[in-house]
Write a protein that holds these residues in place. Structure first.
Motif, short mmCIF file in Angstrom:
data_model
loop_
_atom_site.label_atom_id
_atom_site.label_comp_id
_atom_site.label_asym_id
_atom_site.label_seq_id
_atom_site.Cartn_x
_atom_site.Cartn_y
_atom_site.Cartn_z
N MET A 148 -28.29 34.47 9.61
CA MET A 148 -27.14 34.99 8.88
C MET A 148 -26.21 35.78 9.81
N LEU A 149 -26.77 36.74 10.51
CA LEU A 149 -25.97 37.53 11.44
C LEU A 149 -25.40 36.67 12.56
N ARG A 150 -26.20 35.67 12.98
CA ARG A 150 -25.73 34.77 14.03
C ARG A 150 -24.52 33.97 13.56
N GLU A 151 -24.56 33.52 12.29
CA GLU A 151 -23.43 32.77 11.75
C GLU A 151 -22.18 33.64 11.63
N ILE A 152 -22.39 34.89 11.21
CA ILE A 152 -21.26 35.82 11.10
C ILE A 152 -20.64 36.06 12.47
N TRP A 153 -21.50 36.27 13.46
CA TRP A 153 -21.00 36.51 14.81
C TRP A 153 -20.29 35.28 15.37
N LYS A 154 -20.78 34.11 15.00
CA LYS A 154 -20.19 32.87 15.47
C LYS A 154 -18.76 32.72 14.97
N HIS A 155 -18.51 33.16 13.72
CA HIS A 155 -17.18 33.04 13.12
C HIS A 155 -16.48 34.39 13.06
N ARG A 156 -16.78 35.25 14.03
CA ARG A 156 -16.25 36.61 14.00
C ARG A 156 -14.72 36.65 14.03
N ALA A 157 -14.12 35.69 14.73
CA ALA A 157 -12.65 35.68 14.82
C ALA A 157 -12.02 35.47 13.44
N VAL A 158 -12.65 34.62 12.64
CA VAL A 158 -12.13 34.37 11.29
C VAL A 158 -12.27 35.61 10.43
N TYR A 159 -13.44 36.28 10.52
CA TYR A 159 -13.66 37.47 9.71
C TYR A 159 -12.72 38.61 10.13
N VAL A 160 -12.46 38.71 11.40
CA VAL A 160 -11.52 39.74 11.86
C VAL A 160 -10.11 39.45 11.35
N ALA A 161 -9.77 38.16 11.29
CA ALA A 161 -8.42 37.78 10.85
C ALA A 161 -8.20 38.12 9.38
N ILE A 162 -9.24 37.96 8.56
CA ILE A 162 -9.07 38.22 7.12
C ILE A 162 -9.47 39.64 6.73
N SER A 163 -10.00 40.40 7.66
CA SER A 163 -10.48 41.75 7.34
C SER A 163 -9.40 42.71 6.86
N PRO A 164 -8.14 42.65 7.35
CA PRO A 164 -7.14 43.61 6.86
C PRO A 164 -6.98 43.61 5.35
N PHE A 165 -7.00 42.43 4.76
CA PHE A 165 -6.86 42.36 3.30
C PHE A 165 -8.00 43.11 2.62
N TYR A 166 -9.23 42.85 3.04
CA TYR A 166 -10.38 43.47 2.39
C TYR A 166 -10.43 44.98 2.65
N LEU A 167 -9.99 45.41 3.82
CA LEU A 167 -9.95 46.85 4.11
C LEU A 167 -8.92 47.53 3.21
N LEU A 168 -7.73 46.93 3.10
CA LEU A 168 -6.70 47.51 2.25
C LEU A 168 -7.12 47.49 0.77
N PHE A 169 -7.78 46.40 0.37
CA PHE A 169 -8.24 46.32 -1.02
C PHE A 169 -9.30 47.36 -1.31
N ALA A 170 -10.19 47.60 -0.34
CA ALA A 170 -11.23 48.61 -0.52
C ALA A 170 -10.64 50.01 -0.62
N ILE A 171 -9.61 50.27 0.20
CA ILE A 171 -9.02 51.61 0.22
C ILE A 171 -8.13 51.85 -1.00
N PHE A 172 -7.26 50.87 -1.31
CA PHE A 172 -6.28 51.07 -2.37
C PHE A 172 -6.66 50.39 -3.69
N GLY A 173 -7.78 49.68 -3.73
CA GLY A 173 -8.22 49.02 -4.95
C GLY A 173 -9.56 49.52 -5.44
#
Length: 291
Positions: free
Chosen positions: A1-26
């Protein structure tokens, strides 16, 4: 699981701003409001745990239930004519004999992107008690003037008119998209079978538009239960004469930011959430019908 996440880390970093903003303001405001609903707090001092006290008072609060009743009345005055007019406008915009259809679509959608504060000020001038445009028309017809903003039904009609004017075009565009998605072969087959225009409308158009109608009813319900700017600008924080313009959100605003009862205001917010959820489910059942 962690290996798969690390493998696609660039994708997760790209979409992370939305989830960070949603967590803070939602997510955080939602969680904090639920926590706050069980406390007394004036916004400055220490919080005091109140248990279910805010919710017990909410159930017996006559002002809250008056706000609920006002909100439902305004919703009925606004939503039913708004959706009917939107459906009629959508059919006219879809009709082949109408010229400059793109221009008409832009014109009908324009109120939706107009500042609601400016709209409320204009409608306040239209419904003004002594020098309003509507009273001017009544005088031209030899009819007595109406104190629109001094009577309960007048205030509620004024607020409902703003809602209809602002959202009719938006819903008309949605209905128009639904009409354009209906295959023409269905109408051609119905015509060959001898179906009249009314039969085609009730047997083809309405059933095919049912998901779109359900969407507009649910969104109109959610929006109608959250009316704030229109009554606040038109009649003020007290809801006008007899508090007939006091909606649920306006009551929440008054209790939280005027009276500084933030804990009780949070409880009002969660009460509103429950009402919207129940009312949306009822609407869904009524519109969806049996399959």
């Amino acid at each position: 699981m962690l290996r798969e996440i690390w493998k696609h880390r660039a994708v997760y970093v790209a979409i992370s701003p939305f989830y960070l903003l949603f967590a803070i303001f939602g997510l955080f405001p939602i969680g904090f409001s639920l926590y706050l609903a069980f406390h007394k707090w004036d916004g400055i001092g220490d919080m005091t745990y109140n248990g279910w006290g805010n919710f017990r008072y909410l159930v017996t609060d006559t002002e809250f239930w008056q706000a609920v009743g006002n909100t439902f009345v305004i919703w009925v005055y606004a939503t039913i004519p708004m959706l009917l007019l939107a459906l009629i406008v959508a059919f006219l915009l879809y009709a082949p004999f109408v010229k400059l259809r793109t221009l008409w679509r832009v014109g009908f959608f324009l109120p939706n992107v107009t500042s609601i504060v400016a709209v409320a000020i204009i409608f306040g001038a239209l419904f003004a008690n002594n020098f309003g445009f509507l009273n001017y028309l009544l005088q031209l017809l030899g009819l007595p003037m109406i104190q629109w903003l001094n009577v309960s039904w007048g205030i509620q009609i004024a607020i409902s008119s703003m809602v209809v004017w602002r959202w009719m075009g938006y819903n008309a565009i949605i209905y128009l998209a639904g009409l354009q998605s209906i295959p023409h072969v269905l109408y051609e087959a119905a015509k060959i079978d001898g179906a009249t225009g009314a039969q085609a409308f009730f047997r083809i158009t309405i059933p095919m538009l049912r998901p779109v109608i359900l969407f507009t009813v649910i969104t109109s319900t959610i929006g109608g239960m959250q009316l704030f700017t229109e009554p606040q600008v038109l009649v003020g924080n007290d809801g006008g004469s007899g508090a007939s313009g006091m909606t649920i959100v306006l009551y929440l605003y008054r209790e939280s930011f005027i009276n500084n009862y933030f804990g009780y205001g949070a409880a009002v917010g969660w009460g509103m959430f429950l009402i919207i959820a129940v009312f949306s489910i009822i609407n869904w059942k009524l519109v969806q019908g049996k399959k």
